[in-house]
Design a protein around this motif. Structure first.
Motif, PDB file in Angstrom:
ATOM      1  N   GLU A  75       0.824  -1.207   0.000  1.00  0.00           N
ATOM      2  CA  GLU A  75       0.000   0.000   0.000  1.00  0.00           C
ATOM      3  C   GLU A  75       0.859   1.259   0.000  1.00  0.00           C
ATOM      4  O   GLU A  75       0.571   2.223  -0.732  1.00  0.00           O
ATOM      5  N   LEU A  76       1.919   1.248   0.809  1.00  0.00           N
ATOM      6  CA  LEU A  76       2.809   2.416   0.853  1.00  0.00           C
ATOM      7  C   LEU A  76       3.508   2.633  -0.490  1.00  0.00           C
ATOM      8  O   LEU A  76       3.580   3.763  -0.991  1.00  0.00           O
ATOM      9  N   LEU A  77       4.018   1.569  -1.076  1.00  0.00           N
ATOM     10  CA  LEU A  77       4.682   1.696  -2.377  1.00  0.00           C
ATOM     11  C   LEU A  77       3.698   2.144  -3.459  1.00  0.00           C
ATOM     12  O   LEU A  77       4.040   2.971  -4.312  1.00  0.00           O
ATOM     13  N   GLY A  78       2.491   1.607  -3.412  1.00  0.00           N
ATOM     14  CA  GLY A  78       1.469   2.026  -4.372  1.00  0.00           C
ATOM     15  C   GLY A  78       1.126   3.494  -4.215  1.00  0.00           C
ATOM     16  O   GLY A  78       0.967   4.214  -5.213  1.00  0.00           O
ATOM     17  N   ALA A  79       1.026   3.958  -2.979  1.00  0.00           N
ATOM     18  CA  ALA A  79       0.722   5.373  -2.730  1.00  0.00           C
ATOM     19  C   ALA A  79       1.829   6.272  -3.266  1.00  0.00           C
ATOM     20  O   ALA A  79       1.552   7.297  -3.899  1.00  0.00           O
TER      21      ALA A  79
END
Length: 137
Positions: A52-56
């Protein structure tokens, strides 16, 4: 349309960054609703937080459209993959005597999942649907 896409992209980036942070820093509630068939739920929850962090980050950056599209596709696939956990969470809650968060929470959450999938694809410019202009051949 560009402003709406940009606003959607930033909104999703903030939401996924917050969710990623919570998955990593406060994993217990997520582990609790993880289906029993998922191996090593603690590790899986940590990995989903990282995803989720990398996608954000990928979704929010303006300098690489290819990376932004990849992030959007990744977040769309992520949302699709965690959908069974949302159904599992509803089943767990409905089995409780007090019905946990109840149908007023779970039904909109389940119905919103396809919208989250589409929003990640549209905001990242992986798709123009349904706003693409159709030309006759």
């Amino acid at each position: 349309m560009t402003r709406k896409r940009s606003a959607t992209r930033w909104l999703l980036a903030v939401l996924y960054a917050a969710a990623g942070y919570l998955h990593i820093m406060l994993p217990a509630p997520f582990v609790k609703i993880t289906p029993t068939w998922v191996p090593y739920p603690g590790i899986v929850i940590a990995l989903t937080g990282i995803a989720e962090l990398l996608g954000a980050v990928g979704l929010s950056q303006p300098w690489s459209p290819r990376l932004r599209r990849a992030a959007g596709i990744g977040l769309a696939l992520y949302a699709l993959c965690v959908w069974p956990a949302n159904f599992h969470h509803m089943a767990l809650d409905m089995a409780r005597p007090d019905h946990g968060l109840g149908l007023a929470y779970h039904v909109p959450r389940l119905l919103a999942q396809p919208l989250l999938i589409w929003a990640a694809l549209w905001a990242s410019e992986a798709t123009d649907w349904p706003f693409a202009r159709h030309t006759k051949r």
